[in-house]
Design an enzyme around this catalytic site. Structure first.
Site, PDB file in Angstrom:
ATOM      1  N   GLU A 168       0.798  -1.244   0.000  1.00 13.40           N
ATOM      2  CA  GLU A 168       0.000   0.000   0.000  1.00 13.40           C
ATOM      3  C   GLU A 168       0.829   1.291   0.000  1.00 13.40           C
ATOM      4  OE1 GLU A 168      -2.776  -0.231   3.262  1.00 13.40           O
ATOM      5  OE2 GLU A 168      -3.604  -2.131   2.600  1.00 13.40           O
ATOM      6  N   ASN A 217       1.819  -5.368  -2.967  1.00  9.67           N
ATOM      7  CA  ASN A 217       0.433  -5.669  -2.586  1.00  9.67           C
ATOM      8  C   ASN A 217      -0.347  -4.377  -2.352  1.00  9.67           C
ATOM      9  OD1 ASN A 217      -1.469  -7.812  -1.767  1.00  9.67           O
ATOM     10  ND2 ASN A 217      -1.318  -6.900   0.280  1.00  9.67           N
ATOM     11  N   HIS A 253     -10.529  -5.994  -1.285  1.00  9.29           N
ATOM     12  CA  HIS A 253     -11.481  -5.615  -0.228  1.00  9.29           C
ATOM     13  C   HIS A 253     -12.640  -4.887  -0.892  1.00  9.29           C
ATOM     14  CE1 HIS A 253      -8.919  -6.907   3.023  1.00  9.29           C
ATOM     15  NE2 HIS A 253      -7.925  -6.174   2.574  1.00  9.29           N
ATOM     16  N   GLU A 283      -6.394 -10.689  -0.375  1.00 16.15           N
ATOM     17  CA  GLU A 283      -7.074 -10.369   0.890  1.00 16.15           C
ATOM     18  C   GLU A 283      -8.588 -10.215   0.674  1.00 16.15           C
ATOM     19  OE1 GLU A 283      -5.377  -6.990   2.832  1.00 16.15           O
ATOM     20  OE2 GLU A 283      -3.325  -7.541   2.374  1.00 16.15           O
ATOM     21  N   ASP A 285     -12.401  -9.923   0.692  1.00 12.26           N
ATOM     22  CA  ASP A 285     -13.632  -9.981   1.473  1.00 12.26           C
ATOM     23  C   ASP A 285     -14.636  -9.061   0.775  1.00 12.26           C
ATOM     24  OD1 ASP A 285     -11.918  -8.269   4.204  1.00 12.26           O
ATOM     25  OD2 ASP A 285     -12.708  -7.402   2.350  1.00 12.26           O
TER      26      ASP A 285
HETATM   27  C1  XIL Z   1      -5.573  -5.570   8.993  1.00 15.45           C
HETATM   28  C2  XIL Z   1      -5.869  -6.705   9.969  1.00 15.45           C
HETATM   29  O1  XIL Z   1      -6.935  -7.493   9.459  1.00 15.45           O
HETATM   30  C3  XIL Z   1      -6.250  -6.131  11.316  1.00 15.45           C
HETATM   31  O2  XIL Z   1      -6.421  -7.195  12.238  1.00 15.45           O
HETATM   32  C4  XIL Z   1      -5.157  -5.194  11.790  1.00 15.45           C
HETATM   33  O3  XIL Z   1      -5.563  -4.610  12.999  1.00 15.45           O
HETATM   34  C5  XIL Z   1      -4.904  -4.107  10.742  1.00 15.45           C
HETATM   35  O4  XIL Z   1      -4.540  -4.708   9.495  1.00 15.45           O
HETATM   36  N1  XIL Z   1      -4.786  -4.286   4.129  1.00 15.45           N
HETATM   37  C6  XIL Z   1      -3.759  -5.066   4.566  1.00 15.45           C
HETATM   38  C7  XIL Z   1      -3.881  -5.837   5.813  1.00 15.45           C
HETATM   39  O5  XIL Z   1      -2.759  -5.253   3.847  1.00 15.45           O
HETATM   40  O6  XIL Z   1      -2.632  -6.026   6.467  1.00 15.45           O
HETATM   41  C8  XIL Z   1      -4.881  -5.195   6.756  1.00 15.45           C
HETATM   42  O7  XIL Z   1      -5.091  -6.138   7.809  1.00 15.45           O
HETATM   43  C9  XIL Z   1      -6.173  -4.922   6.032  1.00 15.45           C
HETATM   44  C10 XIL Z   1      -5.949  -3.975   4.891  1.00 15.45           C
END
Ligand code: XIL
Length: 386
Positions: A168, A217, A253, A283, A285
């Site tokens: 990011e 990522n 996401h 990741e 969801d």
């Molecule tokens: C999030 C985790 O799910 C949480 O438990 C933590 O508190 C913060 O990070 N993008 C990412 C992940 O790359 O590392 C993040 O994960 C969600 C967004």
């Protein structure tokens, strides 16, 4: 008086019984959940594919929650640490490397034949205060980053297939104005080292484990956007400097009802695969705006199927990982309370429509490929028979 005490006693027992039952997982749900095969991981393995999940840590998840662990072992063939391989867990202070949670996840993964993604060697979040507020001069910040990567990647060398080296880096609010700096300003690495910290991180990771696949990522790059353009330019720049970068992670996401179309997703994967990169959804969801309804769960299932379809059809994609096992332990619950139910399993570890949509698509893909193989066999036979 005695009678009154007995009545109060009976009422108390009755209330406790209700509370205990109500608090049990499964209350409001059929006690028996569907755990019939086939399982996602077995189907994925037949397709030479990884279906994985982020794994939490503690009494409610890995390694202590038995239902969580049963679901994890049964359904997934890849894992990524949700937070126990981040700076915040590993580096509580400058002298400490807290590897234990990561060690436990790796031992579990190897005992259960799961691929492991490492997440993440650098990020603007989950940075411990001694780093965030360290005001390190550039050279010292470079040494800190290189030393961290060298030690962490070195610790698990040969056991972690791929690393999110940098996570990011690009801003969400790009205007496209000429000369605009696309990089996040709220990154201690950007602040203390400067823009070349990304190259430094990738080079350190390549040196620490030359065989690991090194990923950039990010989120918000799953459809054409200024952010996707900026990530594309960043990667081209790194490649132009001879930096080893093997893949791009599309975090995925999404908001239910706003998942990119099949064409948009495919075009995004194609764009980065065109740079010679592997592409993965890392990741995923799909959060649902509350109230969660059967209709929204049906739409969510269709959108999960769309992601799996695009991923399986893409020659440069070999993995889809979800950001959590069950709705009850999703980061979304604390990140945005207006949304919920983002994953394949509900809070009772019961399969949702999304699970069945993913499983049905995997099954259909296996049949398609078998049909294809039989088709080829038949063609060969016909050719031989003349
Ligand atoms: C999030 C985790 O799910 C949480 O438990 C933590 O508190 C913060 O990070 N993008 C990412 C992940 O790359 O590392 C993040 O994960 C969600 C967004």
């Amino acid at each position: 008086m005695m009678m009154r005490r007995r009545v109060f006693g009976l009422i108390f027992v009755a209330i406790m019984a209700v509370v205990l039952v109500a608090g049990m997982p499964g209350c409001g749900k059929p006690v028996k959940i569907d755990i019939t095969p086939p399982y996602l991981r077995d189907l994925a393995e037949q397709l030479n594919f990884y279906i994985g999940t982020a794994v939490g840590y503690g009494s409610q998840t890995f390694p202590n929650n038995s239902q969580y662990m049963r679901t994890l072992k049964r359904e997934f063939n890849a894992v990524v640490a949700e937070y126990t391989m981040k700076w915040g867990t590993i580096r509580p202070d400058r002298e400490t490397f807290n590897y234990r949670p990561g060690d436990e996840l790796l031992d579990f993964a190897e005992n259960n034949k799961m691929m492991v993604r490492g997440h993440t060697l650098s990020w603007h979040q989950s940075v411990p205060a001694w780093v965030e507020n360290g005001n390190f001069p550039r050279d010292e910040a470079i040494s800190l980053l290189q030393d961290h990567i060298n030690k962490v990647v070195g610790r698990w060398k040969g056991r972690i297939r791929e690393w999110d080296v940098v996570n990011e880096v690009i801003r969400d609010d790009l205007t496209g104005q000429t000369g605009e700096n696309p990089r996040r300003g709220n990154s201690v690495w950007e602040r203390s080292i400067g823009a070349d910290w990304v190259e430094i991180a990738f080079r350190a990771a390549a040196e620490a484990d030359p065989d690991a696949l090194l990923f950039y990522n990010d989120y918000g790059i799953e459809r054409k956007s200024r952010k996707q353009d900026a990530v594309y330019a960043l990667i081209q720049d790194l490649q132009g400097k001879g930096v080893k970068i093997d893949g791009v992670g599309f975090q995925g996401h999404f908001v239910c009802g706003n998942v990119p179309s099949e064409e948009e997703l495919k075009a995004s994967l194609d764009r980065f695969a065109g740079l010679g990169l592997r592409v993965q959804f890392t990741e995923v969801d799909i959060r649902i705006k509350k109230p969660v309804t059967p209709e929204k769960l049906t739409l969510q299932a269709k959108e999960y199927e769309r992601i799996i379809k695009v991923a399986l059809e893409h020659p440069a994609c070999d993995a889809v990982l979800f950001w959590g096992v069950d709705d009850g332990h999703s980061w979304i619950n604390s990140w945005d309370k207006n949304y919920g139910a983002p994953l394949l399993f509900d809070s009772w570890y019961d399969r949702k429509p999304a699970y069945y949509a993913v499983r049905d698509y995997l099954l259909a893909e296996i049949e398609r490929r078998q049909g294809g193989e039989e088709g080829e066999e038949n063609e060969k036979k016909e050719a031989q028979d003349g």
